[in-house]
Design a protein around this motif. Structure first.
Motif, PDB file in Angstrom:
ATOM      1  N   ILE A   1      21.477 -63.707 -22.023  1.00 16.52           N
ATOM      2  CA  ILE A   1      21.684 -62.327 -21.572  1.00 16.52           C
ATOM      3  C   ILE A   1      23.193 -62.093 -21.494  1.00 16.52           C
ATOM      4  CG2 ILE A   1      21.232 -60.663 -19.737  1.00 16.52           C
ATOM      5  CD1 ILE A   1      18.788 -62.430 -18.997  1.00 16.52           C
ATOM      6  N   LYS A   2      23.785 -61.757 -22.613  1.00 16.43           N
ATOM      7  CA  LYS A   2      25.247 -61.667 -22.706  1.00 16.43           C
ATOM      8  C   LYS A   2      25.772 -60.241 -22.573  1.00 16.43           C
ATOM      9  CE  LYS A   2      25.426 -66.057 -23.614  1.00 16.43           C
ATOM     10  NZ  LYS A   2      25.491 -66.947 -22.501  1.00 16.43           N
ATOM     11  N   THR A   3      25.013 -59.261 -23.029  1.00 15.76           N
ATOM     12  CA  THR A   3      25.500 -57.882 -22.997  1.00 15.76           C
ATOM     13  C   THR A   3      25.061 -57.196 -21.703  1.00 15.76           C
ATOM     14  OG1 THR A   3      23.542 -56.929 -24.044  1.00 15.76           O
ATOM     15  CG2 THR A   3      25.284 -57.746 -25.512  1.00 15.76           C
TER      16      THR A   3
ATOM     17  N   TYR B   1      21.052 -55.114 -17.813  1.00 16.56           N
ATOM     18  CA  TYR B   1      20.368 -53.974 -17.201  1.00 16.56           C
ATOM     19  C   TYR B   1      18.861 -54.084 -17.420  1.00 16.56           C
ATOM     20  CZ  TYR B   1      18.971 -49.172 -16.214  1.00 16.56           C
ATOM     21  OH  TYR B   1      18.341 -48.068 -15.702  1.00 16.56           O
ATOM     22  N   ASP B   2      18.448 -54.396 -18.635  1.00 14.13           N
ATOM     23  CA  ASP B   2      17.024 -54.536 -18.946  1.00 14.13           C
ATOM     24  C   ASP B   2      16.390 -55.667 -18.140  1.00 14.13           C
ATOM     25  OD1 ASP B   2      17.268 -52.440 -20.739  1.00 14.13           O
ATOM     26  OD2 ASP B   2      17.377 -53.735 -22.513  1.00 14.13           O
ATOM     27  N   PHE B   3      17.100 -56.778 -18.007  1.00 15.02           N
ATOM     28  CA  PHE B   3      16.620 -57.920 -17.244  1.00 15.02           C
ATOM     29  C   PHE B   3      16.398 -57.544 -15.776  1.00 15.02           C
ATOM     30  CE2 PHE B   3      17.852 -61.636 -14.588  1.00 15.02           C
ATOM     31  CZ  PHE B   3      16.795 -62.488 -14.908  1.00 15.02           C
ATOM     32  N   VAL B   4      17.364 -56.866 -15.174  1.00 19.71           N
ATOM     33  CA  VAL B   4      17.259 -56.470 -13.771  1.00 19.71           C
ATOM     34  C   VAL B   4      16.177 -55.408 -13.600  1.00 19.71           C
ATOM     35  CG1 VAL B   4      18.497 -55.393 -11.844  1.00 19.71           C
ATOM     36  CG2 VAL B   4      19.622 -57.153 -13.206  1.00 19.71           C
TER      37      VAL B   4
ATOM     38  N   ILE C   1      17.879 -47.751 -10.234  1.00 24.81           N
ATOM     39  CA  ILE C   1      19.205 -48.347 -10.427  1.00 24.81           C
ATOM     40  C   ILE C   1      19.867 -47.622 -11.588  1.00 24.81           C
ATOM     41  CG2 ILE C   1      20.464 -50.445 -11.004  1.00 24.81           C
ATOM     42  CD1 ILE C   1      18.038 -51.985  -9.938  1.00 24.81           C
ATOM     43  N   SER C   2      21.087 -47.161 -11.379  1.00 27.35           N
ATOM     44  CA  SER C   2      21.752 -46.413 -12.439  1.00 27.35           C
ATOM     45  C   SER C   2      22.656 -47.292 -13.299  1.00 27.35           C
ATOM     46  CB  SER C   2      22.573 -45.275 -11.850  1.00 27.35           C
ATOM     47  OG  SER C   2      23.560 -45.785 -10.991  1.00 27.35           O
ATOM     48  N   LYS C   3      23.097 -48.433 -12.749  1.00 25.38           N
ATOM     49  CA  LYS C   3      24.065 -49.234 -13.493  1.00 25.38           C
ATOM     50  C   LYS C   3      23.939 -50.697 -13.083  1.00 25.38           C
ATOM     51  CE  LYS C   3      29.044 -48.918 -14.374  1.00 25.38           C
ATOM     52  NZ  LYS C   3      30.258 -48.237 -13.920  1.00 25.38           N
TER      53      LYS C   3
END
Length: 143
Positions: free
Chosen positions: A41-43, A48-51, A65-67
């Protein structure tokens, strides 16, 4: 021996195990054996997708979550591992609230369980702002 500030709130038995490993200079070899490779998960988009996936699994009814970003300014040694920010802005006659999660950039090269631990910790702040008993109960029950 220095205080293990990142382990506050964890069971004393776990903290004692870590103290023992540090005293014997075995913590690093132990961690490298248990977690030999890092995640991919580098980018920040992938982060964001992971969280968001973690949030949808465990905290469906919490605020959006916005960011979510890796932050080079968070220094894990003397500051924090991650941060949750609640940002409020007035737009016209409405109050807009945003939740942002920032994770130290050192976790870009860490094993996945470490990244997950930090993300889960910061997600728990959506329910409880402070590190109190209710916060740790949220971690245990929901995450």
């Amino acid at each position: 021996m220095s205080e293990l500030k990142y382990l506050q709130g964890y069971p004393e038995s776990l903290v004692d195990q870590v103290r023992n490993l540090i005293a014997k200079q075995q913590l690093k070899p132990f961690l490298l054996k248990k977690y030999p490779c890092c995640h991919d998960i580098k980018t920040e988009k992938a982060l964001y997708d992971f969280v968001q996936e973690l949030k949808s699994d465990y905290l469906k009814k919490s605020a959006p979550i916005s960011k979510v970003v890796y932050d080079k300014k968070i220094h894990a040694v003397d500051h924090a591992l991650g941060q949750h920010a609640f940002v409020s802005r007035i737009q016209g006659s409405k109050l807009k609230a945003k939740h942002e999660i920032r994770i130290s950039s050192i976790f870009r090269e860490a094993p996945l369980p470490f990244l997950r631990m930090i993300a889960v910790h910061e997600l728990a702040h959506l329910r409880e702002k402070e590190h109190n008993k209710a916060f740790y109960n949220t971690l245990e029950k929901k995450l």
